[in-house]
Design a protein around this motif. Structure first.
Motif, PDB file in Angstrom:
ATOM      1  N   VAL A   1      35.871  25.878  50.262  1.00 13.69           N
ATOM      2  CA  VAL A   1      35.811  27.284  49.916  1.00 13.69           C
ATOM      3  C   VAL A   1      34.863  27.418  48.727  1.00 13.69           C
ATOM      4  N   ILE A   2      33.989  28.396  48.829  1.00 13.31           N
ATOM      5  CA  ILE A   2      33.078  28.730  47.734  1.00 13.31           C
ATOM      6  C   ILE A   2      33.665  29.979  47.094  1.00 13.31           C
ATOM      7  N   LEU A   3      34.144  29.842  45.864  1.00 10.36           N
ATOM      8  CA  LEU A   3      34.779  30.944  45.140  1.00 10.36           C
ATOM      9  C   LEU A   3      33.748  31.557  44.195  1.00 10.36           C
ATOM     10  N   ILE A   4      33.559  32.845  44.299  1.00 12.42           N
ATOM     11  CA  ILE A   4      32.581  33.545  43.479  1.00 12.42           C
ATOM     12  C   ILE A   4      33.320  34.216  42.324  1.00 12.42           C
ATOM     13  N   HIS A   5      32.945  33.842  41.103  1.00 12.18           N
ATOM     14  CA  HIS A   5      33.520  34.441  39.905  1.00 12.18           C
ATOM     15  C   HIS A   5      32.447  35.320  39.265  1.00 12.18           C
ATOM     16  N   SER A   6      32.833  36.499  38.808  1.00 11.85           N
ATOM     17  CA  SER A   6      31.863  37.421  38.251  1.00 11.85           C
ATOM     18  C   SER A   6      32.564  38.365  37.287  1.00 11.85           C
ATOM     19  N   ASN A   7      31.796  39.123  36.526  1.00 11.00           N
ATOM     20  CA  ASN A   7      32.370  40.087  35.603  1.00 11.00           C
ATOM     21  C   ASN A   7      31.503  41.346  35.518  1.00 11.00           C
ATOM     22  N   PRO A   8      31.249  41.987  36.642  1.00 12.90           N
ATOM     23  CA  PRO A   8      30.431  43.195  36.561  1.00 12.90           C
ATOM     24  C   PRO A   8      31.203  44.373  35.982  1.00 12.90           C
ATOM     25  N   GLN A   9      30.492  45.186  35.243  1.00 19.13           N
ATOM     26  CA  GLN A   9      31.060  46.423  34.695  1.00 19.13           C
ATOM     27  C   GLN A   9      30.097  47.535  35.028  1.00 19.13           C
TER      28      GLN A   9
ATOM     29  N   GLU B   1      26.819  34.831  37.285  1.00 18.09           N
ATOM     30  CA  GLU B   1      27.945  34.480  38.149  1.00 18.09           C
ATOM     31  C   GLU B   1      28.226  32.982  38.072  1.00 18.09           C
ATOM     32  N   THR B   2      29.465  32.629  38.304  1.00 19.73           N
ATOM     33  CA  THR B   2      29.883  31.234  38.392  1.00 19.73           C
ATOM     34  C   THR B   2      30.429  31.021  39.790  1.00 19.73           C
ATOM     35  N   VAL B   3      30.059  29.912  40.393  1.00 20.08           N
ATOM     36  CA  VAL B   3      30.533  29.573  41.727  1.00 20.08           C
ATOM     37  C   VAL B   3      31.358  28.303  41.626  1.00 20.08           C
ATOM     38  N   GLU B   4      32.529  28.331  42.228  1.00 19.63           N
ATOM     39  CA  GLU B   4      33.402  27.161  42.267  1.00 19.63           C
ATOM     40  C   GLU B   4      33.463  26.663  43.703  1.00 19.63           C
ATOM     41  N   LEU B   5      33.265  25.375  43.874  1.00 18.60           N
ATOM     42  CA  LEU B   5      33.357  24.743  45.196  1.00 18.60           C
ATOM     43  C   LEU B   5      34.623  23.898  45.210  1.00 18.60           C
TER      44      LEU B   5
ATOM     45  N   PHE C   1      37.689  36.855  40.004  1.00 21.61           N
ATOM     46  CA  PHE C   1      37.427  36.357  41.341  1.00 21.61           C
ATOM     47  C   PHE C   1      36.833  37.509  42.141  1.00 21.61           C
ATOM     48  N   ALA C   2      35.591  37.357  42.595  1.00 18.13           N
ATOM     49  CA  ALA C   2      34.883  38.449  43.267  1.00 18.13           C
ATOM     50  C   ALA C   2      34.912  38.325  44.781  1.00 18.13           C
ATOM     51  N   GLY C   3      35.049  37.112  45.288  1.00 17.54           N
ATOM     52  CA  GLY C   3      35.057  36.915  46.724  1.00 17.54           C
ATOM     53  C   GLY C   3      34.988  35.448  47.063  1.00 17.54           C
ATOM     54  N   PHE C   4      34.943  35.154  48.349  1.00 15.40           N
ATOM     55  CA  PHE C   4      34.919  33.764  48.773  1.00 15.40           C
ATOM     56  C   PHE C   4      34.196  33.633  50.108  1.00 15.40           C
ATOM     57  N   PHE C   5      33.742  32.420  50.367  1.00 11.69           N
ATOM     58  CA  PHE C   5      33.184  32.039  51.657  1.00 11.69           C
ATOM     59  C   PHE C   5      33.843  30.729  52.052  1.00 11.69           C
TER      60      PHE C   5
ATOM     61  N   GLU D   1      25.083  21.450  48.425  1.00  9.47           N
ATOM     62  CA  GLU D   1      23.779  22.037  48.733  1.00  9.47           C
ATOM     63  C   GLU D   1      23.926  23.530  49.027  1.00  9.47           C
ATOM     64  N   VAL D   2      24.932  23.871  49.808  1.00 14.69           N
ATOM     65  CA  VAL D   2      25.180  25.271  50.159  1.00 14.69           C
ATOM     66  C   VAL D   2      25.644  26.056  48.928  1.00 14.69           C
ATOM     67  N   ALA D   3      26.613  25.519  48.197  1.00 14.08           N
ATOM     68  CA  ALA D   3      27.189  26.238  47.052  1.00 14.08           C
ATOM     69  C   ALA D   3      26.139  26.539  45.985  1.00 14.08           C
ATOM     70  N   LEU D   4      25.188  25.642  45.807  1.00 11.78           N
ATOM     71  CA  LEU D   4      24.127  25.882  44.829  1.00 11.78           C
ATOM     72  C   LEU D   4      23.378  27.175  45.124  1.00 11.78           C
ATOM     73  N   LYS D   5      23.278  27.534  46.382  1.00 13.45           N
ATOM     74  CA  LYS D   5      22.534  28.732  46.781  1.00 13.45           C
ATOM     75  C   LYS D   5      23.331  30.015  46.554  1.00 13.45           C
ATOM     76  N   PHE D   6      24.614  29.896  46.239  1.00 13.58           N
ATOM     77  CA  PHE D   6      25.455  31.074  46.032  1.00 13.58           C
ATOM     78  C   PHE D   6      25.493  31.517  44.571  1.00 13.58           C
ATOM     79  N   ALA D   7      25.103  30.663  43.653  1.00  7.48           N
ATOM     80  CA  ALA D   7      25.147  31.005  42.231  1.00  7.48           C
ATOM     81  C   ALA D   7      23.951  31.869  41.870  1.00  7.48           C
ATOM     82  N   GLY D   8      24.219  32.947  41.137  1.00  5.55           N
ATOM     83  CA  GLY D   8      23.153  33.826  40.676  1.00  5.55           C
ATOM     84  C   GLY D   8      23.332  34.131  39.207  1.00  5.55           C
ATOM     85  N   PRO D   9      22.379  34.841  38.618  1.00  4.79           N
ATOM     86  CA  PRO D   9      22.473  35.186  37.196  1.00  4.79           C
ATOM     87  C   PRO D   9      23.770  35.920  36.886  1.00  4.79           C
TER      88      PRO D   9
END
Length: 124
Positions: A4-12, A115-119, A89-93, A105-113
């Motif tokens: 599971v690729i867990l997307i962590h974020s803090n948008p306001q 955001e933190t991605v947990e695999l 926690f913003a979402g998951f794949f 390799e896949v999880a690296l492509k999910f991280a953006g400015p």
């Protein structure tokens, strides 16, 4: 092997895609933002075509979350998430790939400015 690729974020304010609401992403030149979005779409298409994408889902505003506690011999519902939480926690794949190397390799492509991605491997 499932991960599971867990997307962590803090948008306001909270919204999806979360990157659109993050100062770090908004500060990028428009061309770079569009390139990141195109890369993400390419990753999802590739995962789908390879049969590696099992599913995924964006999550709603953390302000609408509820925490369920067990205390004093009873279950109790409170507003959540925890007040001290900065990232949410913003979402998951969910992916099903041949190896941990491929999962990384896949999880690296999910991280953006911003955001933190947990695999994390799925317990079988």
């Amino acid at each position: 092997m499932k991960y599971v690729i867990l997307i962590h974020s803090n948008p306001q304010p909270w919204g999806h895609p979360t990157s659109d609401f993050l100062a770090e992403h908004q500060a990028l030149p428009e061309q770079e933002r569009k390139a990141l979005e195109a890369d993400f779409e390419t990753v999802l298409k590739d995962l789908s075509e390879r049969g590696e994408l099992v599913g995924g889902q964006a999550l709603g505003d953390p302000a609408d979350a509820r925490l369920i506690h067990y205390e004093g011999g009873r279950r109790k519902v409170t507003d959540g998430p925890y007040a001290e939480t900065v990232e949410h926690f913003a979402g998951f794949f969910l992916i099903d790939v041949a190896s941990q190397d491929r999962a990384e390799e896949v999880a690296l492509k999910f991280a953006g400015p911003g955001e933190t991605v947990e695999l994390r491997p799925v317990a079988e």
